[in-house]
Design an enzyme around this catalytic site. Structure first.
Site, short mmCIF file in Angstrom:
data_model
loop_
_atom_site.label_atom_id
_atom_site.label_comp_id
_atom_site.label_asym_id
_atom_site.label_seq_id
_atom_site.Cartn_x
_atom_site.Cartn_y
_atom_site.Cartn_z
N ASP A 676 0.84 -1.20 0.00
CA ASP A 676 0.00 0.00 0.00
C ASP A 676 0.88 1.26 0.00
O ASP A 676 0.61 2.22 -0.71
CB ASP A 676 -0.93 -0.02 1.22
CG ASP A 676 -1.89 1.15 1.22
OD1 ASP A 676 -2.69 1.25 0.27
OD2 ASP A 676 -1.85 1.96 2.15
N LYS A 680 1.52 4.30 -2.87
CA LYS A 680 1.46 5.72 -2.51
C LYS A 680 2.76 6.44 -2.89
O LYS A 680 2.73 7.57 -3.40
CB LYS A 680 1.19 5.88 -1.02
CG LYS A 680 -0.20 5.42 -0.60
CD LYS A 680 -0.41 5.53 0.91
CE LYS A 680 -1.82 5.11 1.32
NZ LYS A 680 -2.04 5.19 2.77
N GLY A 794 -8.72 6.24 7.97
CA GLY A 794 -10.08 6.36 8.49
C GLY A 794 -11.06 6.69 7.40
O GLY A 794 -10.78 7.53 6.53
#
Length: 813
Positions: A676, A680, A794
């Site tokens: 991940d 990025k 989140g």
């Protein structure tokens, strides 16, 4: 004095007739009331004629409906028994005449133009007779005796001078209150019944108003007035309070069916204003048409938009046209000689081509007569065969305020370009009141909405959103949009219209927008079966303006749709990292497509959730700075884990807590593998201006490969084996005053991710919870690099970041 015309819908029933009687009774002074046929009657008369002429006995049933309409209205009127009987007798005479004519047409299977005109006249003759009994204090005029016409190409043109003289003489001998049939006229040479064309009752009223120097001409109909656009296409269309005669003429010529276009001519020369009124809402002001130019209270550059849907474009082209005098004369003479009307002309400055817009019904005849006219040039090859393009639509933007205002055409074509609509031909008169253009008919709805929105005719700027993914991020986004919709409309005149919501099983799509309070229930009950291919086809088939595809999934098949969306001028906002971190050429193609189409491909939340990282980097680069180094903690999940490990919380339990808190993926190995973060870092490096692939990133694993090879259950059953190792390392770092951080780094063309020990002097040391941090070193920010820090994980903050990207498309400030 006043002339008032009432259309067929205004008098289509006894109840409506009584309402019209009340409207007329409220008027004082001299009046001329012009009456149309009852609603739908003229169409039925024409259809009945065609059926009879073709030998179809079903004409009799349709004729019976016509008869019943009139007898029912008479029965329902508030007239005395004697008056009803007298009126019914007179109507029955007309009905009998009409019946005999239909029988004759049926028997000989022939319908001449003269007979067709006579049949069409009975609608107004019967409605006016009935209205004369309702308005019993009014004199009744026979329009056949007063409106005289010349005929050419099957069309009847009124002799204004002769008709005006007859009207003046008749009116001078009247009581000053008159009811007269609209539409009907008579040939001035032979005396047979003619008419002024569909909508001709308006024309009758205008001729009377001009002849009698009326103070005002009122056209009473079933609409509130001229609309800024077709309300059937644009929900935000509104009534235009004031138009000049020129504006009204332009709108009428291009499809606005509020009044019959020739109506304006007689009153324009007498400067007699026209008011359009709704007979069902007489309290409304309607639209006022005069010579005066009135500034609208809306700050719009144009007054309205009109269109002709059934258009065809003919193009005459050839080098033999260049410099040859009289070519266009021959084109338009050939068309005029055959009664073909042209509503748009566009000619290249080189004179080698001329394009003309005609109605679809006239298209093939227009081709034939032009090719006949230029048959010798076509044989020689100096002029090509006529090119005919069907399924076109012609659109006009109209407004006196366009005069001498720079940039109108530029704004128009920019608006169309952003919507992916190509202009096939365009024309603008020297008066600058009208810009007309031809497009493919399938783009008409999209074009009208885009222009209405762009030129501030709409109350709100609209973004039409297709949201894919109703998981935790999608749910939060939909909730945030629902909560913000009222504020955005009130404070920023921005309407977020969610026209599509889809999950992996079902899709719900509607132009009118989805009720976000009930979307889950609606999706479940009304949604269609969904797949990436079905979703793509449905969205593109909607062909909706200001469209935004919002991806809240982590799906590769959904990410594969971006190319087609962008190619069809649908902006893309995504929280899905797959596309931006895929092969560099694919990433670059998406970016370039968005740039070429002048739309948006936004993926701010791909890195740092709601943190403004990519936007900040883009601003630096666009201002001429160069990014030379990137260091970042980009995994909120990993940062949470390493901040949570303590004597009481081992490594394995910290992973479980991250999963339970919603920071980690359902399979946390996706986070623990560092992939991940690799994605990025690839995205950040690319946005910094470097060509980087995922394979270029060196990955330093901090747990052995064996934990990634088994099933998720095997992982959970064995990961506790790493607890002791991480506890020992934690103790050592605690003693040294250091923390563990999973750091991504780009510098000098090299990319790597892995665990790094940082002391209290390092900016990453105090990073708490699931926060992210990025340190950007540029040529300007070199000694003191730029730092962006905050929540990096989140669903709520990620959804907020997606929402922010959506809002940025609307340029809300």
């Amino acid at each position: 004095m006043k002339v008032m015309k009432f259309g067929g819908s205004s008098i289509g029933s006894a109840q409506n007739i009584l309402k019209v009687k009340d409207i007329i009774a409220a008027e004082k002074g001299a009046l001329v009331i012009v009456i149309s046929a009852f609603g739908g009657i003229t169409d039925k008369l024409l259809t009945t004629s065609e059926l009879a002429a073709s030998g179809n006995i079903n004409y009799a049933a349709l004729f019976a409906e016509i008869t019943e309409t009139h007898t029912t209205i008479i029965e329902d009127l508030h007239l005395t028994k004697d008056k009803k009987a007298e009126l019914s007798g007179k109507i029955n005479v007309l009905i009998e005449e009409l019946s005999n004519i239909f029988k004759g047409v049926f028997l000989i299977n022939d319908l001449s133009l003269r007979t067709a005109d006579k049949i069409a006249s009975y609608g107004e003759r019967m409605s006016t007779l009935i209205m004369s009994y309702v308005l019993d204090e009014f004199d009744t005029f026979d329009a056949i005796q007063l409106i005289k016409t010349d005929s050419a190409f099957g069309k009847h043109t009124p002799d204004i001078e002769l008709s005006s003289s007859l009207i003046k003489n008749a009116y001078a001998a009247s009581s000053g209150k008159v009811v007269v049939s609209g539409f009907i006229s008579a040939c001035k040479t032979h005396g047979e019944i003619t008419n002024l064309g569909r909508g001709g009752s308006d024309y009758t009223a205008a001729i009377f108003a001009s002849a009698l120097d009326a103070d005002v001409l009122e056209i009473w109909t079933d609409v509130d007035g001229f609309m800024s656009a077709d309300p059937k296409v644009i929900s935000g269309a509104y009534v235009i309070e004031h138009l000049t005669f020129t504006e009204a003429t332009e709108l009428c010529n291009f499809g606005a069916k509020v009044i019959y276009p020739p109506t304006i001519f007689p009153v324009y020369h007498k400067n007699i204003p026209i008011r359009i009124k709704n007979s069902f809402k007489p309290e409304l002001p309607g639209t006022y048409i005069s010579n005066d130019i009135v500034t609208s209270r809306r700050k719009a550059l144009i007054k309205g938009i009109s269109s002709i849907e059934d258009s065809c474009l003919l193009t005459i082209q050839g080098l033999g046209m260049v410099g040859i005098i009289g070519v266009n004369y021959r084109i338009f003479k050939a068309l005029a000689d055959n009664g073909i009307s042209v509503f748009l002309v566009s000619q290249a400055s080189s004179e080698n081509s001329t394009s003309i817009g005609v109605r679809t019904a006239d298209a093939q005849l227009a081709v034939d007569v032009i090719e006949h006219e230029f048959q010798n040039e076509i044989i020689l090859g100096s002029i090509n065969r006529v090119q005919l393009e069907r399924d076109m639509a012609t659109v006009a933007i109209v407004g006196e305020n366009m005069k001498y205002t720079p940039g109108i055409a530029g704004k128009l074509f920019e608006t169309l370009g952003k919507s992916g609509i190509s202009v096939v031909a365009c024309a603008q008169g020297a008066s600058e009141v009208n810009i007309s253009f031809v497009i493919r008919r399938k783009y008409l709805r999209k074009a009208l909405n885009s222009i209405h929105d762009s030129f501030f005719l709409s109350e709100f700027k609209v973004l039409n959103l297709f949201i894919v993914g109703t998981g935790i991020i999608g749910k939060h986004l939909i909730q945030q949009i629902r909560m913000q919709q009222p504020k955005l409309q009130e404070q920023y005149a921005l309407k977020l219209n969610v026209v599509g919501i889809s999950n992996s099983r079902k899709a719900l799509l509607t132009r009118d927008g989805i009720d976000l309070e009930k979307y889950e229930e609606l999706l479940d009950k009304q949604g269609i079966a969904s797949s990436p291919s079905i979703l793509q086809d449905k969205i593109l088939d909607m062909n909706i303006f200001n469209a935004v595809f919002v991806d809240c999934t982590a799906s590769e098949p959904i990410a594969s749709l971006y190319g087609q969306m962008l190619a069809n001028n649908v902006s893309v906002v995504t929280a899905n990292k797959i596309a931006a971190s895929s092969a560099y050429d694919s990433y670059l193609k998406l970016k370039n497509t968005a740039r070429e189409r002048n739309i948006k491909f936004l993926f701010e939340t791909n890195v740092g959730a709601g943190l403004p990282i990519i936007n900040t980097m883009n601003s630096l680069i666009n201002s001429g700075d160069k990014i030379v180094k990137i260091e970042a903690v980009l995994s909120g999940t990993l940062n949470f884990i390493f901040n949570t490990i303590s004597p009481d919380i081992p490594f394995s339990k910290a992973i479980k807590m991250a999963k339970d808190a919603g920071f980690a993926e359902p399979d946390p190995r996706i986070d623990l593998s560092g992939m991940d973060v690799v994605r990025k870092l690839v995205i950040l490096s690319r946005e910094a201006g470097y060509k980087v692939e995922q394979k270029d990133v060196e990955v330093n694993l901090f747990i052995p490969q064996k934990y990634f090879d088994g099933t998720p259950d095997e992982f959970w059953n064995t990961i506790h084996e790493m607890d002791e190792q991480f506890e020992q390392r934690r103790k050592k770092l605690e003693a040294e005053g250091k923390h563990l951080r999973f750091v991504a780094k780009y510098e000098d063309g090299l990319c790597n991710v892995g665990l790094q020990e940082v002391d209290m002097r390092h900016p990453f040391y105090e990073l708490e919870g699931s926060n992210n941090i990025i340190q950007i070193t540029t040529e300007r920010y070199n000694e003191y690099p730029m730092i962006i820090k905050g929540y990096g994980a989140g669903a709520s903050v990620t959804a907020a970041g997606v929402f922010s990207d959506i809002i940025s498309i609307a340029n809300v400030r």
